[in-house]
Design a protein around this motif. Structure first.
Motif, mmCIF file in Angstrom:
data_model
loop_
_atom_site.group_PDB
_atom_site.id
_atom_site.type_symbol
_atom_site.label_atom_id
_atom_site.label_comp_id
_atom_site.label_asym_id
_atom_site.label_seq_id
_atom_site.Cartn_x
_atom_site.Cartn_y
_atom_site.Cartn_z
ATOM 1 N N LEU A 34 0.829 -1.211 0.000
ATOM 2 C CA LEU A 34 0.000 0.000 0.000
ATOM 3 C C LEU A 34 0.861 1.259 0.000
ATOM 4 C CD1 LEU A 34 -2.883 -0.911 2.474
ATOM 5 C CD2 LEU A 34 -3.002 -0.726 -0.007
ATOM 6 N N SER A 35 1.980 1.233 0.768
ATOM 7 C CA SER A 35 2.833 2.419 0.780
ATOM 8 C C SER A 35 3.516 2.589 -0.572
ATOM 9 C CB SER A 35 3.856 2.354 1.902
ATOM 10 O OG SER A 35 4.755 1.276 1.686
ATOM 11 N N ALA A 36 3.874 1.481 -1.215
ATOM 12 C CA ALA A 36 4.481 1.564 -2.541
ATOM 13 C C ALA A 36 3.468 2.102 -3.545
ATOM 14 C CB ALA A 36 4.990 0.192 -2.982
ATOM 15 N N GLU A 37 2.184 1.682 -3.386
ATOM 16 C CA GLU A 37 1.146 2.185 -4.285
ATOM 17 C C GLU A 37 0.908 3.663 -4.040
ATOM 18 O OE1 GLU A 37 -2.361 -0.178 -3.974
ATOM 19 O OE2 GLU A 37 -1.264 -2.025 -4.326
ATOM 20 N N ALA A 38 0.962 4.109 -2.785
ATOM 21 C CA ALA A 38 0.786 5.525 -2.473
ATOM 22 C C ALA A 38 1.906 6.339 -3.113
ATOM 23 C CB ALA A 38 0.748 5.746 -0.965
ATOM 24 N N ASP A 39 3.145 5.785 -3.056
ATOM 25 C CA ASP A 39 4.270 6.466 -3.689
ATOM 26 C C ASP A 39 4.055 6.565 -5.195
ATOM 27 O OD1 ASP A 39 5.514 6.749 -1.256
ATOM 28 O OD2 ASP A 39 6.818 4.993 -1.514
ATOM 29 N N SER A 40 3.563 5.466 -5.793
ATOM 30 C CA SER A 40 3.356 5.490 -7.241
ATOM 31 C C SER A 40 2.220 6.439 -7.601
ATOM 32 C CB SER A 40 3.073 4.078 -7.773
ATOM 33 O OG SER A 40 1.844 3.594 -7.262
ATOM 34 N N SER A 56 -4.332 -2.109 -9.689
ATOM 35 C CA SER A 56 -3.642 -2.513 -8.477
ATOM 36 C C SER A 56 -4.624 -3.084 -7.463
ATOM 37 C CB SER A 56 -2.915 -1.310 -7.880
ATOM 38 O OG SER A 56 -3.855 -0.362 -7.430
ATOM 39 N N ALA A 57 -4.068 -3.651 -6.419
ATOM 40 C CA ALA A 57 -4.898 -4.233 -5.364
ATOM 41 C C ALA A 57 -5.707 -3.146 -4.662
ATOM 42 C CB ALA A 57 -4.015 -4.967 -4.358
ATOM 43 N N ARG A 58 -5.105 -1.982 -4.493
ATOM 44 C CA ARG A 58 -5.813 -0.884 -3.834
ATOM 45 C C ARG A 58 -7.005 -0.426 -4.682
ATOM 46 N NH1 ARG A 58 -4.957 5.066 -2.930
ATOM 47 N NH2 ARG A 58 -5.756 5.414 -0.834
ATOM 48 N N ASP A 59 -6.796 -0.323 -6.009
ATOM 49 C CA ASP A 59 -7.892 0.070 -6.895
ATOM 50 C C ASP A 59 -9.008 -0.962 -6.864
ATOM 51 O OD1 ASP A 59 -6.520 2.322 -7.573
ATOM 52 O OD2 ASP A 59 -5.777 1.544 -9.489
ATOM 53 N N LYS A 60 -8.636 -2.233 -6.824
ATOM 54 C CA LYS A 60 -9.647 -3.296 -6.759
ATOM 55 C C LYS A 60 -10.418 -3.219 -5.444
ATOM 56 C CE LYS A 60 -7.205 -6.462 -9.793
ATOM 57 N NZ LYS A 60 -6.443 -7.691 -9.903
ATOM 58 N N LEU A 61 -9.701 -2.928 -4.354
ATOM 59 C CA LEU A 61 -10.342 -2.806 -3.046
ATOM 60 C C LEU A 61 -11.338 -1.639 -3.039
ATOM 61 C CD1 LEU A 61 -10.398 -3.705 -0.015
ATOM 62 C CD2 LEU A 61 -8.674 -1.941 0.367
ATOM 63 N N LEU A 62 -10.925 -0.507 -3.568
ATOM 64 C CA LEU A 62 -11.819 0.651 -3.629
ATOM 65 C C LEU A 62 -13.011 0.385 -4.548
ATOM 66 C CD1 LEU A 62 -9.211 3.550 -3.719
ATOM 67 C CD2 LEU A 62 -10.726 2.934 -1.835
ATOM 68 N N ALA A 63 -12.785 -0.290 -5.655
ATOM 69 C CA ALA A 63 -13.875 -0.612 -6.570
ATOM 70 C C ALA A 63 -14.860 -1.566 -5.902
ATOM 71 C CB ALA A 63 -13.327 -1.229 -7.854
#
Length: 168
Positions: A34-40, A56-63
């Motif tokens: 998650l921190s790497a995704e925040a950096d990206s 990404s996994a974060r986008d899938k989670l939010l979706a």
């Protein structure tokens, strides 16, 4: 600089001394992801490069939670539409509030007998009316309402902004 305070030198069991090697390893990996995704995401905002939707996994989670994941062009289009709607609302509010200036002022008229006060009504007069005209209109309203008899004298008329008090 972000990874300095995390203590990644040892294994998962040696970080706190109480965790076993199998516990929390996946959570640490998710947090790092998650921190790497925040950096990206910060880098994408800085370079204004569109990210692919639901990658990404974060986008899938939010979706999965019900949020819409859109690309840069769609986001700009939505922002333009929202700005246009807000501008229209502001124009409607400002046009309805301002309106034409009124050349009349309303005064609340009350009569006082001793310690008893009674609101009689209100008088609408032009804003440029003199004090004498305002006082005469207030006394006329009090007489019309029957609070003062035709030949009866009043003790005085007080003017305070939009409140007129006739003393009987």
């Amino acid at each position: 600089l972000r990874g300095q305070g995390r203590g990644k030198a040892g294994t998962a069991g040696s970080q706190s001394g109480t965790r076993k090697a199998g516990q929390g390893g996946e959570k640490d990996q998710d947090a790092e992801g998650l921190s790497a995704e925040a950096d990206s995401e910060e880098e994408a905002k800085a370079t204004k490069v569109a990210k692919p939707a639901v990658s990404s996994a974060r986008d899938k989670l939010l979706a999965a939670k019900g949020f819409s994941v859109v690309d840069d062009a769609a986001a700009r289009e939505l922002n333009e539409w929202l700005k246009q709607q807000a501008e229209e609302r502001r124009q409607q509010k400002s046009s309805s509030k301002a309106g034409p200036k009124t050349n009349e002022k309303k005064y609340i008229v009350s009569i006082v007998r001793g310690m008893n006060s009674k609101v009689v009504g209100q008088v609408t007069l032009p804003t440029r009316a003199s004090e004498k005209e305002i006082r005469d209109a207030a006394v006329a309203l009090v007489m019309k309402e029957g609070e003062l008899k035709a030949g009866q004298e009043h003790k005085g008329v007080l003017l305070n902004k939009n409140l007129i008090t006739v003393k009987a």
